[in-house]
Scaffold this active site. Structure first.
Site, PDB file in Angstrom:
ATOM      1  N   SER A 181      -0.147   4.125   2.829  1.00  0.00           N
ATOM      2  CA  SER A 181       0.263   3.953   4.339  1.00  0.00           C
ATOM      3  C   SER A 181       1.748   3.537   4.134  1.00  0.00           C
ATOM      4  O   SER A 181       2.373   3.338   3.534  1.00  0.00           O
ATOM      5  CB  SER A 181      -0.672   3.167   5.116  1.00  0.00           C
ATOM      6  N   TYR A 240      -9.832   3.204  10.606  1.00  0.00           N
ATOM      7  CA  TYR A 240     -10.138   3.258   9.531  1.00  0.00           C
ATOM      8  C   TYR A 240     -11.814   3.747   9.617  1.00  0.00           C
ATOM      9  O   TYR A 240     -12.659   3.762  10.526  1.00  0.00           O
ATOM     10  CB  TYR A 240     -10.165   1.895   8.673  1.00  0.00           C
ATOM     11  N   ASP A 299      -2.231   5.722  -5.475  1.00  0.00           N
ATOM     12  CA  ASP A 299      -2.586   4.843  -4.304  1.00  0.00           C
ATOM     13  C   ASP A 299      -2.779   3.597  -4.387  1.00  0.00           C
ATOM     14  O   ASP A 299      -4.088   3.160  -4.913  1.00  0.00           O
ATOM     15  CB  ASP A 299      -3.766   5.403  -3.335  1.00  0.00           C
ATOM     16  N   TRP A 332       1.961  -4.188   9.170  1.00  0.00           N
ATOM     17  CA  TRP A 332       1.059  -5.096  10.309  1.00  0.00           C
ATOM     18  C   TRP A 332       0.560  -6.244   9.930  1.00  0.00           C
ATOM     19  O   TRP A 332       0.063  -6.463   8.681  1.00  0.00           O
ATOM     20  CB  TRP A 332       0.028  -4.069  10.854  1.00  0.00           C
ATOM     21  N   THR A 351      -6.235   1.507  -2.780  1.00  0.00           N
ATOM     22  CA  THR A 351      -7.480   1.961  -3.208  1.00  0.00           C
ATOM     23  C   THR A 351      -7.693   1.350  -4.414  1.00  0.00           C
ATOM     24  O   THR A 351      -7.180   1.629  -5.353  1.00  0.00           O
ATOM     25  CB  THR A 351      -7.649   3.434  -3.051  1.00  0.00           C
ATOM     26  N   ASP A 367       0.917  -1.318  -0.074  1.00  0.00           N
ATOM     27  CA  ASP A 367       0.107  -0.053  -0.135  1.00  0.00           C
ATOM     28  C   ASP A 367       1.130   1.368   0.063  1.00  0.00           C
ATOM     29  O   ASP A 367       1.674   1.583   1.078  1.00  0.00           O
ATOM     30  CB  ASP A 367      -0.676  -0.133   1.268  1.00  0.00           C
ATOM     31  N   ASN A 414       3.006   1.934   7.676  1.00  0.00           N
ATOM     32  CA  ASN A 414       3.457   0.739   8.543  1.00  0.00           C
ATOM     33  C   ASN A 414       3.146  -0.693   8.093  1.00  0.00           C
ATOM     34  O   ASN A 414       2.149  -0.848   7.133  1.00  0.00           O
ATOM     35  CB  ASN A 414       2.606   0.750   9.901  1.00  0.00           C
TER      36      ASN A 414
END
Length: 437
Positions: free
Chosen positions: A108, A149, A292, A112, A295, A105, A110
């Site tokens: 963003s 979110y 992006d 996780w 998305t 992505d 991070n």
């Protein structure tokens, strides 16, 4: 995807990614899978929490070798494609490696994945979970982390371990072990977590992103990464991410580059928007946009999205369902309800449908970037869901209003990045677009 606005899962992809690394070109190819209709998935606070947070702009390295096959330092992650709506691939964490599927992505920053210490969220039990006790390279961190979110959230804590992306091993990478995934947003997802490729400015607790560590640890010689998203849902390959280079087989001609205007997301300036050959007039003085990969659709201000959806004959999904239901009760009632009610019903997440048989009569929608016109044909901006009489066609345009000074803002998701190969040039802070091959 970690920094998104809302999530709509119309359909889901296959669960397991495919790894392809057999080509003899010095590149490691990791397959990504494509997920269906995750429209806009940025966290709610993406635009109002920290001043440094911006949105994304994709970039490409200046003077990179045009033949990736000659570079042994480029790493290719193959993507899997599910109905042209979401792409994900495989990574490994720990020693020995624990495998996870993640969304790559650019919106963003991070990384996780679900934690084995996630006890009370069903979503965790339906996905692979990281077990720190089984990794000899694990290092405790413990710093709390949370991401909100539009339709879901995750929370947990930071840990540190080695992360394998393709054949690259990033050492001592900080990432989030998610211990809470409430609601249904991630319950239905076919990916386990998210690997953010945005700037450190929007990283939770300013954790160093995976991409930064690839550069800092000398794992790539060229400070660029590039996306090719295969829009052929029946294609063997879903797409590829190349870290440290580009694959010339995946684009035509030359890339058009624009500078990153605000670090955080990959944000850049965009020119006018055309419906057919007519200007909308909205971006005559320029607009802000981001590229992006997390998305699925293409989001923009309500004023222009409404204009575009009207031009392509789109109506709200709820509106369309109402019309279908009312059809059962006779022509008079149908006409009255269509006039008085159905056309006024909004869709809760802004998604709209179009008549699948009308694609040939719909106009091209074009975006001017770096002085060049990047057009989208109807078959490129409409997503078809289902088969036969139950098939439904979804407009690829969704309304999202971001207030000044951050907005108005356009989010060019997979609807745009599919037709246009995208290069993110971290070294020169710019993004490049070229026609995808």
């Amino acid at each position: 995807m970690v920094t998104k606005f809302s999530a709509v899962w119309i359909a889901l992809l296959l669960l397991f990614p495919v790894v392809l690394s057999s080509q003899n070109d010095g590149l490691i190819r990791i397959g990504l899978k494509k997920k269906k209709l995750d429209q806009v998935n940025h966290p709610v606070g993406a635009f109002d929490s920290k001043e440094e947070e911006a949105m994304r702009a994709a970039a490409k390295k200046y003077q990179f070798c045009n033949n990736i096959g000659n570079s042994s330092d480029a790493d290719i992650v193959a993507l899997k494609n599910y109905l042209d709506t979401q792409y994900y691939g495989e990574i490994g964490i720990g020693t020995p490696t624990q495998t996870f599927t993640v969304i790559f992505d650019t919106g963003s920053s991070n990384l996780w994945v679900p934690s084995s210490k996630c006890y009370f969220s069903l979503a965790c039990y339906l996905h692979s979970r990281y077990k720190s006790s089984e990794s000899i390279t694990y290092k405790k961190n413990g710093t709390s982390a949370a991401i909100q979110y539009g339709t879901g959230s995750i929370a947990g804590f930071f840990s540190q371990d080695n992360v394998k992306v393709g054949d690259l091993v990033v050492k001592n990478q900080d990432f989030i072990e998610a211990t809470k995934e409430p609601g249904i947003t991630f319950l239905a997802a076919k990916f386990d977590g998210v690997l953010g490729l945005g700037f450190q400015e929007i990283s939770v607790v300013k954790a160093v992103p995976v991409w930064y560590n690839m550069v800092n640890q000398g794992l790539v010689t060229e400070q660029i990464f590039s996306f090719w998203l295969n829009r052929n849902v029946k294609g063997k390959e879903g797409g590829e991410i190349v870290f440290g280079g580009v694959d010339p087989n995946h684009y035509k001609g030359e890339h058009t580059y624009v500078s990153v205007t605000q670090k955080g997301y990959w944000q850049f300036d965009m020119g006018d928007i055309l419906v057919g050959n007519e200007t909308t007039g909205f971006c005559g003085d320029g607009c802000k946009a981001i590229a992006d990969s997390g998305t699925s659709l293409l989001a923009g201000p309500t004023t222009v999205i409404t204009q575009i959806n009207h031009a392509i004959g789109a109506s709200g999904i709820i509106s369309q369902e109402c019309k279908t239901l009312v059809a059962q009760y006779g022509k008079v009632i149908l006409e009255m309800l269509i006039a008085q009610l159905c056309d006024r019903l909004p869709s809760p997440n802004g998604e709209s449908t179009v008549d699948c048989s009308s694609l040939s009569s719909m106009p091209h929608i074009s975006f001017i970037i770096g002085g060049k016109v990047f057009g989208l044909r109807p078959e490129q901006y409409v997503l078809k869901v289902g088969k036969g009489v139950s098939a439904q066609c979804i407009s690829g345009f969704i309304a999202l209003d971001v207030a000044p000074p951050r907005g108005p803002l356009w989010i060019l998701g997979d609807i745009f990045m599919g037709p246009y190969h995208t290069v993110f040039d971290y070294g020169n802070l710019r993004v490049g677009f070229a026609e995808a091959a």
